[in-house]
Scaffold this active site. Structure first.
Site, PDB file in Angstrom:
ATOM      1  N   GLU A  19      51.055  86.258 -11.390  1.00  0.00           N
ATOM      2  CA  GLU A  19      50.981  84.808 -11.210  1.00  0.00           C
ATOM      3  C   GLU A  19      50.045  84.211 -12.261  1.00  0.00           C
ATOM      4  O   GLU A  19      48.824  84.184 -12.058  1.00  0.00           O
ATOM      5  CB  GLU A  19      50.426  84.467  -9.822  1.00  0.00           C
TER       6      GLU A  19
ATOM      7  N   LYS B 167      50.140  79.024   2.052  1.00  0.00           N
ATOM      8  CA  LYS B 167      48.755  78.592   1.790  1.00  0.00           C
ATOM      9  C   LYS B 167      48.218  77.844   3.018  1.00  0.00           C
ATOM     10  O   LYS B 167      48.544  78.229   4.138  1.00  0.00           O
ATOM     11  CB  LYS B 167      48.691  77.766   0.500  1.00  0.00           C
TER      12      LYS B 167
ATOM     13  N   GLU C 271      43.568  81.745  -6.152  1.00  0.00           N
ATOM     14  CA  GLU C 271      42.769  80.730  -5.449  1.00  0.00           C
ATOM     15  C   GLU C 271      41.575  81.373  -4.756  1.00  0.00           C
ATOM     16  O   GLU C 271      40.498  80.773  -4.660  1.00  0.00           O
ATOM     17  CB  GLU C 271      43.661  79.962  -4.455  1.00  0.00           C
TER      18      GLU C 271
ATOM     19  N   ASN D 270      54.387  81.927   0.340  1.00  0.00           N
ATOM     20  CA  ASN D 270      52.955  81.770   0.592  1.00  0.00           C
ATOM     21  C   ASN D 270      52.736  80.318   1.005  1.00  0.00           C
ATOM     22  O   ASN D 270      52.721  79.419   0.161  1.00  0.00           O
ATOM     23  CB  ASN D 270      52.166  82.106  -0.687  1.00  0.00           C
TER      24      ASN D 270
ATOM     25  N   GLY E 247      51.248  75.840  -9.005  1.00  0.00           N
ATOM     26  CA  GLY E 247      51.149  74.473  -8.485  1.00  0.00           C
ATOM     27  C   GLY E 247      51.168  73.398  -9.554  1.00  0.00           C
ATOM     28  O   GLY E 247      50.824  72.248  -9.289  1.00  0.00           O
TER      29      GLY E 247
ATOM     30  N   SER F 190      55.144  78.043  -9.790  1.00  0.00           N
ATOM     31  CA  SER F 190      56.124  76.958  -9.932  1.00  0.00           C
ATOM     32  C   SER F 190      57.571  77.436  -9.898  1.00  0.00           C
ATOM     33  O   SER F 190      58.424  76.896 -10.613  1.00  0.00           O
ATOM     34  CB  SER F 190      55.838  76.142 -11.200  1.00  0.00           C
TER      35      SER F 190
ATOM     36  N   HIS G  80      44.590  86.693  -4.456  1.00  0.00           N
ATOM     37  CA  HIS G  80      45.248  85.497  -4.999  1.00  0.00           C
ATOM     38  C   HIS G  80      44.252  84.747  -5.894  1.00  0.00           C
ATOM     39  O   HIS G  80      43.055  84.720  -5.609  1.00  0.00           O
ATOM     40  CB  HIS G  80      45.720  84.605  -3.855  1.00  0.00           C
TER      41      HIS G  80
HETATM   42  P1  13P Z   1      53.446  77.479  -6.549  1.00  0.00           P
HETATM   43  O1  13P Z   1      54.817  78.081  -6.279  1.00  0.00           O
HETATM   44  O2  13P Z   1      53.169  76.266  -5.727  1.00  0.00           O
HETATM   45  O3  13P Z   1      53.217  77.288  -8.013  1.00  0.00           O
HETATM   46  O4  13P Z   1      52.368  78.565  -6.047  1.00  0.00           O
HETATM   47  C1  13P Z   1      52.486  79.864  -6.478  1.00  0.00           C
HETATM   48  C2  13P Z   1      51.530  80.697  -5.720  1.00  0.00           C
HETATM   49  O5  13P Z   1      50.329  80.590  -5.875  1.00  0.00           O
HETATM   50  C3  13P Z   1      52.078  81.656  -4.761  1.00  0.00           C
HETATM   51  O6  13P Z   1      51.103  82.520  -4.306  1.00  0.00           O
END
Ligand code: 13P
Length: 275
Positions: free
Chosen positions: A185, A14, A100, A12, A191, A231, A98
């Site tokens: 997740e 992003k 976010e 991803n 993150g 992570s 997601h």
């Molecule tokens: P990270 O791997 O940066 O923690 O992000 C995970 C994520 O949100 C994947 O969709």
């Protein structure tokens, strides 16, 4: 005995990269993963890169995913992207719900349910994201939260009075149950550099699979792939790969480095060759 479910690794990206960066990435990544065929590899670039990346991926075994979609097929929805548009660009998967998007863009389980149906209708496999916040985890409510999110996204909530309600998802899913992917997740792990412990992620993945068995059937639940996200990096990935109910990962930060992401792919492939 071989693993029933094929491992899946999704990048991803992003909101990262412009075209030149994406092409540079692909040059390195596609070369490093040329030998991989047991593990399914997917890249989810931002909308603006779907065409560029999709064209390059046509020459490879790697599949294309979008990070979001809108649930209507077309119409006056300024700024939105429909499932038909994603299909037209060759998207095989789409990330739905997601954290976010839930947190920053107000997506509710009801909206996510509509998006999931729209993806399935367009024959794009949804990767449904679920996960608890730190407060919810501290309050011991993780599995309760996962259940509400999964029921909300997969199951039709009480039908709206009067108007014809959509059929239960089970009917829509049917034979294509393998096309649904769930990404567990935990929000606190995204993150932050703090990943969930593999055994904890496994317990929650098992909980999700048991819930899917209730919502669909035991047979379908066995076919649906459950990913861990939060992570993930080359140092911690193997712990997740060794869990029986975790079928791969949805990777943010580490997927931005083509070498690191290729390393994750090689790790998954090595284990898949052994089992
Ligand atoms: P990270 O791997 O940066 O923690 O992000 C995970 C994520 O949100 C994947 O969709």
């Amino acid at each position: 005995m071989g693993r029933e479910r094929r491992r899946l690794l999704v990048a991803n990206w992003k909101m990262h990269f412009v075209r030149a960066q994406a092409l540079e990435y692909l040059k390195i990544f596609t070369e490093r993963v040329r030998n991989i065929n047991k593990t399914e590899l997917v890249l989810a670039p931002p909308f603006t890169l779907l065409e560029t990346v999709g064209r390059e991926l046509q020459k490879t075994q790697i599949k294309l995913a979008a990070q979001n979609l809108f649930y209507e097929r077309q119409g006056a929805f300024t700024g939105e992207i429909s499932p038909l548009m994603l299909k037209d660009l060759g998207c095989h998967y789409v990330i739905v719900g997601h954290s976010e998007r839930r947190r920053l863009f107000g997506e509710t389980d009801e909206i996510i349910n509509k998006k999931l149906r729209a993806a399935l209708d367009a024959e794009i496999a949804p990767i449904l994201c679920v996960g608890e916040t730190l407060e919810e985890r501290r309050a011991g409510r993780t599995q309760q939260v996962l259940e509400v999110q999964i029921r909300g996204a997969l199951h039709t909530p009480s039908p709206p009075s009067g108007r014809g309600s959509p059929p239960p998802l089970r009917e829509g899913l049917g034979e294509r149950s393998e096309d649904l992917v769930i990404a567990y997740e935990p929000v606190w792990a995204i993150g932050t550099g703090v990943n969930a412990e593999p055994h904890e992620a496994e317990a929650n993945a098992l909980f999700i699979r048991e819930l899917l068995a209730q919502l669909f059937s035991a047979e379908i639940a066995q076919k649906i792939r459950i990913l861990y996200g939060g992570s993930v990096n080359p140092a911690n990935f193997e712990g997740f790969l060794r869990q029986p109910n975790i079928d791969g990962a949805l990777v943010g930060g580490a997927s931005l480095d083509p070498e690191a992401f290729a390393q994750l792919a090689q790790m998954a492939e090595r284990l898949s060759e052994l089992s």
